[in-house]
Design a protein around this motif. Structure first.
Motif: not given
Ligand code: ADP
Ligand code: MG
Length: 566
Positions: A300, A305, A312, A367
């Protein structure tokens, strides 16, 4: 203890006596032989047929016969160094014979091929036992074992006849490198590249130094003096902690410098050119590696995402993209304890490294959080430094504490100028992300890390890029800091050892398992990994052990542990 079968002439007459017999008769040689020149030859395993992997023999030279002075083997480092020297001398002495010894390449690693114990030498060798088809070639075998071998042992493994200067130089070189590396942390450095070092290699497939290379000269502003026990004071470039950027035009030696830092976690043989280039032991090279599998990594920090909606912060895939593979490898390196990341634009996924203003405008919901937004928090919050080669984008200029320019293989420091350019060439792109989340720790399921196939351990290196581990094949081609195939075998044995001794028990995190492996080797020696294996192996770093487990497709993570937070 196996009984002694006989002496050199008994071995010779046994071999002559079995000339022309069926190959299986070789098995009767198994056991110990007291050889002329005062050493023991132990025949440990005879191959089943002439085409099978070589038979394994061991020689034991008593301390009184070997006679190497104590100051060459009185510490772990010196034993490893003298061992490296003796293996390479022995390899040279055996070069015209079928006997093989695992002397390695440019890196001086602890190797199972030699053990030095209070001056006594134990060396493991391979020998393809000669045959005419499936019949024994006893004459050739007698020449190899009763003439070539004793000659080589006498030439290479005795102080009396040794090239003493070469032995001293080898040990001193390795001891000095260790001393240099030990000073890095207290001096606030991640690496040191000595003045006069030769960094480029002869070719992509030949790790020996390039002839007529331009020797390295430190930029004045980064020049540091470190001390060594044997060579005295050594000057060179200190690469400081923090964020270091290596810039410059294409083909000017940037990747070559980074490569020297990657391999600086190991000591090098005299004449390598990089003997006095050292890097912190926990420096880890990270690159993109699409198609690799990923098991439950919290990515993450770099991926907010995914189009699939998959989480994630607990990301798994059987085939990662360039960017997700590099994100996963980065987090895995941190999980295993990396304190320096080494990254080259040549082997990176651009979209995980940078994103320019136009692209941010065009695709605001991208993302991926580029590394450029994380590189400072990574240092400030986690104490992890980064050395980055980036010739193609200016995005890192204002993030870097140190900027090194490579120009025609000459290094200069241009930090001030780089910061000026960054300040005048338009506003710095605001970082969208300021922190760096805590690294999650994974607990692997031991049942999924199985070195055995039908009850038999199967650990075989296929060169430096592949490891057969049980029923699986691990692709290590993107693991940049592997030294040689023996180290790959060492990784397989270390993983098997971790499972077999319940270090990897389904409760300890991977980092704790790696700590345990390090402890075992320190307290019980490299041989604790063997558990009966006769193949040559070398000591791997914890980071490459982790890298292999992370690429083992059968491996399953049972639990993801996030720090209690704060
Ligand atoms: P870059 O990453 O800047 O594009 P490389 O490090 O790949 O450049 O080096 C380009 C070429 O120059 C390579 O073939 C390398 O072996 C050679 N080279 C690098 N450093 C030196 C040096 N100090 N002396 C001579 N040749 C070098
Ligand atoms: Mg390059």
């Amino acid at each position: 203890m196996t009984r002694t079968q006989g002496d050199t002439s008994a071995l010779a007459s046994s071999l002559h006596g079995m000339d022309g017999a069926s190959y299986g008769r070789y098995k009767s040689l198994t056991g110990r032989w007291a050889m002329d020149g005062d050493f023991i030859l132990e025949v440990r395993r005879i191959q089943a047929d002439p085409f099978a992997p070589p038979s394994r023999i061991r020689i034991d030279v008593p301390a009184a016969t070997a006679g190497f002075p104590e100051h060459l083997h009185d510490t772990d480092v010196r034993r490893r160094a003298l061992g490296g020297h003796l293996l390479s001398t022995l390899r040279r002495a055996l070069s015209a014979t079928p006997l093989k010894v695992d002397a390695g390449g440019q890196e001086v690693l602890a190797r199972s091929a030699i053990r030095i114990d209070d001056g006594a030498l134990r060396v493991e060798l391979g020998v393809p036992m000669p045959g005419h088809g499936r019949r024994i070639d006893g004459k050739q075998a007698a020449r190899t074992l009763t003439r070539d071998l004793p000659d080589a042992v006498r030439a290479a493994l005795r102080w009396e006849t040794a090239d003493r200067d070469a032995a001293e130089e080898f040990v001193h070189t390795v001891a000095d490198a260790g001393a240099l590396r030990e000073q890095l942390r207290e001096r606030g450095l991640v690496a040191f590249v000595a003045d006069g070092a030769v960094l480029p290699r002869s070719s992509g497939v030949d790790e020996r130094p390039l002839d007529d290379a331009v020797p390295f000269v430190s930029p004045e502003s980064l020049r540091t003096t470190l001390t060594t026990p044997h060579a005295g004071e050594v000057t060179g470039m200190g690469v400081p902690e923090g964020v270091t950027l290596i810039v410059g035009g294409g083909y000017h030696g940037k990747s070559t410098l980074l490569r020297a830092l990657e391999t600086g976690v190991y000591d090098h043989v005299p004449g390598d050119g990089r003997e006095r280039c050292v890097t912190r032991p926990d420096a880890v090279s990270v690159r993109a590696e699409d198609e690799r599998g990923v098991q439950r990594v919290d990515v993450s920090a770099f991926v907010s995402h995914l189009p699939s909606g998959a989480p994630t912060d607990d990301f798994s895939t059987t085939a990662a993209s360039g960017s997700t593979s590099q994100a996963a490898s980065t987090l895995e390196a941190l999980e295993a304890g990396a304190d320096v990341l080494l990254i080259d634009e040549d082997t990176s996924a651009t979209n995980v490294m940078i994103r320019d203003t136009r692209m941010r405008k065009l695709i605001p919901a991208e993302p991926l959080v580029p590394f450029v937004d994380r590189v400072r928090p990574l240092h400030e919050r986690h104490g992890v430094s980064t050395v980055l080669v980036m010739g193609g984008s200016g995005d890192y200029l204002d993030k870097a504490d140190t900027v090194i320019l490579m120009d025609g293989y000459v290094a200069t420091e241009i930090t001030t100028r780089a910061h000026e350019v960054a300040a005048t060439a338009g506003p710095s792109r605001a970082s969208e992300h300021t922190g760096f989340p805590d690294v999650a720790h994974r607990v692997f399921d031991p049942a999924s890390v199985d070195a055995e196939v039908r009850g038999r351990r199967k650990v075989t290196a296929r060169g430096k890029a592949r490891l057969t581990f049980g029923a699986d094949d691990i692709d290590l081609s993107a693991v940049a800091q592997l030294a040689d195939s023996s180290q790959v075998t060492g990784i397989g044995l270390a993983l098997a050892h971790a499972v077999r001794t319940d270090l990897l028990d389904g409760r300890r995190t991977l980092a704790e398992v790696l700590d345990g492996l390090d402890r075992d080797v320190v307290s019980d020696g490299l041989e604790c990994l063997a558990h009966g294996a006769l193949s040559d192996y070398a000591l791997p770093r914890r980071h490459e052990v982790a890298a292999a487990l992370n690429r083992l497709r059968s491996a399953r993570v049972a639990e993801l542990r996030r720090s209690s937070g704060g």
